[in-house]
Enzyme design. Structure first.
Site, PDB file in Angstrom:
ATOM      1  N   ARG A 177      -3.580  21.082 -14.856  1.00  0.00           N
ATOM      2  CA  ARG A 177      -2.562  20.062 -15.144  1.00  0.00           C
ATOM      3  C   ARG A 177      -2.792  19.462 -16.534  1.00  0.00           C
ATOM      4  O   ARG A 177      -1.865  18.969 -17.174  1.00  0.00           O
ATOM      5  CB  ARG A 177      -2.544  18.977 -14.064  1.00  0.00           C
ATOM      6  CG  ARG A 177      -1.420  17.991 -14.290  1.00  0.00           C
ATOM      7  CD  ARG A 177      -1.016  17.180 -13.094  1.00  0.00           C
ATOM      8  NE  ARG A 177       0.092  16.303 -13.451  1.00  0.00           N
ATOM      9  CZ  ARG A 177       0.813  15.625 -12.604  1.00  0.00           C
ATOM     10  NH1 ARG A 177       0.562  15.710 -11.316  1.00  0.00           N
ATOM     11  NH2 ARG A 177       1.792  14.844 -13.020  1.00  0.00           N
ATOM     12  N   LYS A 223       2.911  11.228 -11.420  1.00  0.00           N
ATOM     13  CA  LYS A 223       2.085  10.317 -12.223  1.00  0.00           C
ATOM     14  C   LYS A 223       2.870   9.041 -12.442  1.00  0.00           C
ATOM     15  O   LYS A 223       4.005   9.079 -12.940  1.00  0.00           O
ATOM     16  CB  LYS A 223       1.754  10.936 -13.580  1.00  0.00           C
ATOM     17  CG  LYS A 223       0.556  11.845 -13.568  1.00  0.00           C
ATOM     18  CD  LYS A 223       0.143  12.178 -14.996  1.00  0.00           C
ATOM     19  CE  LYS A 223      -1.001  13.163 -15.033  1.00  0.00           C
ATOM     20  NZ  LYS A 223      -1.333  13.567 -16.414  1.00  0.00           N
ATOM     21  N   HIS A 232      -0.673  15.430 -26.540  1.00  0.00           N
ATOM     22  CA  HIS A 232      -0.552  14.056 -26.062  1.00  0.00           C
ATOM     23  C   HIS A 232      -1.668  13.125 -26.520  1.00  0.00           C
ATOM     24  O   HIS A 232      -1.443  11.935 -26.676  1.00  0.00           O
ATOM     25  CB  HIS A 232      -0.453  14.025 -24.529  1.00  0.00           C
ATOM     26  CG  HIS A 232       0.923  14.343 -24.026  1.00  0.00           C
ATOM     27  ND1 HIS A 232       1.586  15.506 -24.339  1.00  0.00           N
ATOM     28  CD2 HIS A 232       1.777  13.636 -23.242  1.00  0.00           C
ATOM     29  CE1 HIS A 232       2.775  15.511 -23.757  1.00  0.00           C
ATOM     30  NE2 HIS A 232       2.926  14.382 -23.090  1.00  0.00           N
ATOM     31  N   ASN A 242      -0.841  18.017 -21.122  1.00  0.00           N
ATOM     32  CA  ASN A 242      -1.169  16.989 -22.122  1.00  0.00           C
ATOM     33  C   ASN A 242      -1.209  17.569 -23.535  1.00  0.00           C
ATOM     34  O   ASN A 242      -1.672  16.899 -24.467  1.00  0.00           O
ATOM     35  CB  ASN A 242      -2.524  16.352 -21.800  1.00  0.00           C
ATOM     36  CG  ASN A 242      -2.512  15.681 -20.444  1.00  0.00           C
ATOM     37  OD1 ASN A 242      -1.471  15.190 -20.007  1.00  0.00           O
ATOM     38  ND2 ASN A 242      -3.648  15.671 -19.765  1.00  0.00           N
ATOM     39  N   LYS A 272       6.657  22.799 -14.627  1.00  0.00           N
ATOM     40  CA  LYS A 272       5.854  21.628 -14.242  1.00  0.00           C
ATOM     41  C   LYS A 272       5.482  21.708 -12.763  1.00  0.00           C
ATOM     42  O   LYS A 272       4.341  21.443 -12.380  1.00  0.00           O
ATOM     43  CB  LYS A 272       6.586  20.330 -14.559  1.00  0.00           C
ATOM     44  CG  LYS A 272       5.735  19.113 -14.175  1.00  0.00           C
ATOM     45  CD  LYS A 272       5.883  17.922 -15.039  1.00  0.00           C
ATOM     46  CE  LYS A 272       4.820  16.880 -14.684  1.00  0.00           C
ATOM     47  NZ  LYS A 272       4.995  15.628 -15.349  1.00  0.00           N
ATOM     48  N   ARG A 290       0.815  -1.235   0.000  1.00  0.00           N
ATOM     49  CA  ARG A 290       0.000   0.000   0.000  1.00  0.00           C
ATOM     50  C   ARG A 290       0.839   1.273   0.000  1.00  0.00           C
ATOM     51  O   ARG A 290       0.367   2.341   0.376  1.00  0.00           O
ATOM     52  CB  ARG A 290      -0.983   0.021   1.180  1.00  0.00           C
ATOM     53  CG  ARG A 290      -1.964  -1.114   1.139  1.00  0.00           C
ATOM     54  CD  ARG A 290      -3.216  -0.814   1.934  1.00  0.00           C
ATOM     55  NE  ARG A 290      -4.121  -1.928   1.864  1.00  0.00           N
ATOM     56  CZ  ARG A 290      -4.126  -2.949   2.722  1.00  0.00           C
ATOM     57  NH1 ARG A 290      -3.277  -2.956   3.730  1.00  0.00           N
ATOM     58  NH2 ARG A 290      -4.982  -3.928   2.576  1.00  0.00           N
ATOM     59  N   HIS A 332      -0.413   9.928 -28.113  1.00  0.00           N
ATOM     60  CA  HIS A 332      -0.652   8.588 -27.562  1.00  0.00           C
ATOM     61  C   HIS A 332      -1.246   7.664 -28.629  1.00  0.00           C
ATOM     62  O   HIS A 332      -0.937   6.473 -28.677  1.00  0.00           O
ATOM     63  CB  HIS A 332      -1.599   8.658 -26.361  1.00  0.00           C
ATOM     64  CG  HIS A 332      -0.934   9.159 -25.110  1.00  0.00           C
ATOM     65  ND1 HIS A 332      -1.630   9.494 -23.971  1.00  0.00           N
ATOM     66  CD2 HIS A 332       0.371   9.360 -24.808  1.00  0.00           C
ATOM     67  CE1 HIS A 332      -0.788   9.893 -23.034  1.00  0.00           C
ATOM     68  NE2 HIS A 332       0.436   9.824 -23.516  1.00  0.00           N
ATOM     69  N   GLU A 350       9.264  17.655 -25.195  1.00  0.00           N
ATOM     70  CA  GLU A 350       8.527  18.037 -23.979  1.00  0.00           C
ATOM     71  C   GLU A 350       9.002  19.405 -23.472  1.00  0.00           C
ATOM     72  O   GLU A 350       8.229  20.162 -22.887  1.00  0.00           O
ATOM     73  CB  GLU A 350       8.695  16.977 -22.872  1.00  0.00           C
ATOM     74  CG  GLU A 350       8.165  15.579 -23.230  1.00  0.00           C
ATOM     75  CD  GLU A 350       6.640  15.412 -23.044  1.00  0.00           C
ATOM     76  OE1 GLU A 350       5.926  16.418 -22.894  1.00  0.00           O
ATOM     77  OE2 GLU A 350       6.177  14.249 -23.069  1.00  0.00           O
ATOM     78  N   HIS A 392       8.099   8.416 -27.260  1.00  0.00           N
ATOM     79  CA  HIS A 392       7.010   9.230 -26.718  1.00  0.00           C
ATOM     80  C   HIS A 392       7.152  10.693 -27.160  1.00  0.00           C
ATOM     81  O   HIS A 392       6.199  11.307 -27.648  1.00  0.00           O
ATOM     82  CB  HIS A 392       7.011   9.119 -25.186  1.00  0.00           C
ATOM     83  CG  HIS A 392       5.985   9.972 -24.510  1.00  0.00           C
ATOM     84  ND1 HIS A 392       4.638   9.716 -24.569  1.00  0.00           N
ATOM     85  CD2 HIS A 392       6.114  11.119 -23.784  1.00  0.00           C
ATOM     86  CE1 HIS A 392       3.984  10.649 -23.905  1.00  0.00           C
ATOM     87  NE2 HIS A 392       4.854  11.520 -23.412  1.00  0.00           N
ATOM     88  N   GLU A 443      -4.907  16.693 -11.690  1.00  0.00           N
ATOM     89  CA  GLU A 443      -5.467  16.979 -13.011  1.00  0.00           C
ATOM     90  C   GLU A 443      -6.970  17.237 -13.002  1.00  0.00           C
ATOM     91  O   GLU A 443      -7.718  16.663 -13.796  1.00  0.00           O
ATOM     92  CB  GLU A 443      -5.118  15.845 -13.989  1.00  0.00           C
ATOM     93  CG  GLU A 443      -5.102  16.341 -15.421  1.00  0.00           C
ATOM     94  CD  GLU A 443      -4.499  15.338 -16.399  1.00  0.00           C
ATOM     95  OE1 GLU A 443      -3.334  14.967 -16.220  1.00  0.00           O
ATOM     96  OE2 GLU A 443      -5.209  14.957 -17.332  1.00  0.00           O
TER      97      GLU A 443
END
Ligand code: NAD
Ligand code: GLY
Length: 358
Positions: free
Chosen positions: A242, A144, A249, A246, A228, A122, A253, A186, A266, A238
């Site tokens: 945030r 993330k 993206h 993206n 960032k 956990r 993606h 990026e 990426h 997000e």
């Protein structure tokens, strides 16, 4: 000299340390943090061969008990199967709640090791030591963590902040040029979404960035991490801005997924995604054709692709609709108003929006 940027998130706050030849200070830094003595380092064979000993020696020299585990290298291994290998290693070696974890690698290692840290028992504390430019400017910061699903990127994951991010610019010396360019995509993103002056600075420093000039890279990494951090501090999970991160993206993606994970880097897919987003922005009157041209010119100068691979519009649409940013079947795009400012816009007619720019 080490530059420090703080990510201020109440009890989840942490420093980002940026320096050159600083990997060997990891032991000393972790003493300062009071990090657990027993540590699992998650890496891959490429990084282990290059930097494994330096990290292990520094940690052992400061009294830590590190054990290193390598996962297979590459985006196609960013999967639940590889995650299982990490859990197996941790359980078979009796790691417990009093242990810590270090991610030593690019974004693939960082995202997976971070997710393992978030979920093992956990949650155990972890540190990011990002070794690719992309990981230094983006994936190691902000918490993330995720693995891919065959049907979509990063569909299984968690928000889980590291205790520290240690960035050593010198490790970028061994990175392939194609990976440097992917990371720079990026970096360009930060200019477009938040900082016009930074975009102009990038335009003026293309050659030095490509030559990996240390001071130039330190500034690029520092400014990217600052932007960032500012965004994540305002919106950690997000709910609002945030999503600006993206930019490019959703389409990026789709390229990564359609071409088979790992075929496109990426950052390369994000580069094309940003061009597509800027063309849609111009089409909707949000920015001008000159803004699109400047973006395309900078990306090309950084040896990045600007044209999408040849998939059908239908394939792109089906893939984009599986993106985790889709809510109740509706796609929200990040579009640029100019360079340095973006907005979120719900797309009502996906087909006509994309058909005119592809
Ligand atoms: P990567 O981790 O696959 O690294 C690229 C290649 O470079 C790999 O082969 C790696 O072994 C090698 N490498 C890394 N550092 C090196 C070094 N110093 N010297 C020599 N080789 C080195 O890919 P990446 O571009 O670092 O990361 C991409 C991943 O990051 C994607 O899975 C993407 O989804 C994820 N990502 C996550 C976030 C986030 O916020 N968590 C943000 C952006 C991207
Ligand atoms: N790279 C997107 C984010 O961290 O939110």
């Amino acid at each position: 000299m080490i530059e420090t940027i703080n990510v201020s998130l109440a009890d989840r706050s942490y420093p980002i340390l940026i320096g050159s030849d600083s990997l060997t200070t990891i032991g000393k830094e972790l003493i300062r943090l009071d990090f657990p003595q027993r540590i699992a380092i998650i890496s891959n064979f490429t990084l282990d061969n290059l930097y494994g000993d330096a990290a292990l020696d520094s940690l052992k020299g400061s009294g830590f008990l590190p054990q290193l585990f390598n996962i297979p290298d590459g985006e196609k291994h960013k999967s639940l199967e590889t995650l299982q290998l990490i859990y197996d290693f941790l359980i078979e070696n009796n790691f417990d709640r009093g242990c810590g974890l270090i991610a030593l690698g690019g974004g693939v290692v960082g995202d997976m090791a971070g997710f393992a840290a978030a979920t093992f028992l956990r949650g155990i504390p972890y540190i990011q030591i990002p070794t690719s430019l992309l990981a230094q400017v983006d994936s190691s910061v902000g918490g993330k963590t995720a693995v891919n699903h065959p049907l979509g990127k990063n569909l299984i994951g968690a928000f889980y902040q590291p205790e520290m991010v240690l960035i050593d610019i010198a490790v970028l010396d061994t990175l392939e040029s194609r990976e440097v360019s992917a990371g720079l995509a990026e970096v360009v993103k930060y200019g477009v979404i938040r900082d016009y002056d930074f975009f102009c600075w990038l335009e003026s420093n293309v050659q030095k960035l490509k030559e990996r000039d240390t001071e130039t890279l330190i500034y690029a990494v520092k400014r990217s991490c600052q932007i960032k951090a500012e965004i994540v501090e305002i919106d950690e999970r997000e709910g609002s801005i945030r999503a600006y991160l993206n930019y490019g993206h959703t389409f990026g993606h789709a390229i990564e997924k359609l071409s088979g994970y790992g075929q496109w880097k990426h950052g390369e897919a994000v580069s094309v995604g940003m061009v597509v987003a800027s063309k849609i922005s111009a089409q909707q009157g949000l920015c001008t054709a000159q803004h699109v041209e400047r973006l395309v010119h900078l990306l090309q100068a950084l040896d990045l692709p600007i044209n999408p691979p040849n998939f059908s519009l239908d394939e792109y649409i089906v893939s984009m609709l599986r993106d985790k940013k889709v809510k109740q079947g509706s796609l929200t795009l990040v579009l640029n108003r100019r360079i340095g400012d973006v907005t979120l816009q719900k797309v009502t007619d996906i087909e006509s929006t994309f058909s005119s720019v592809l």
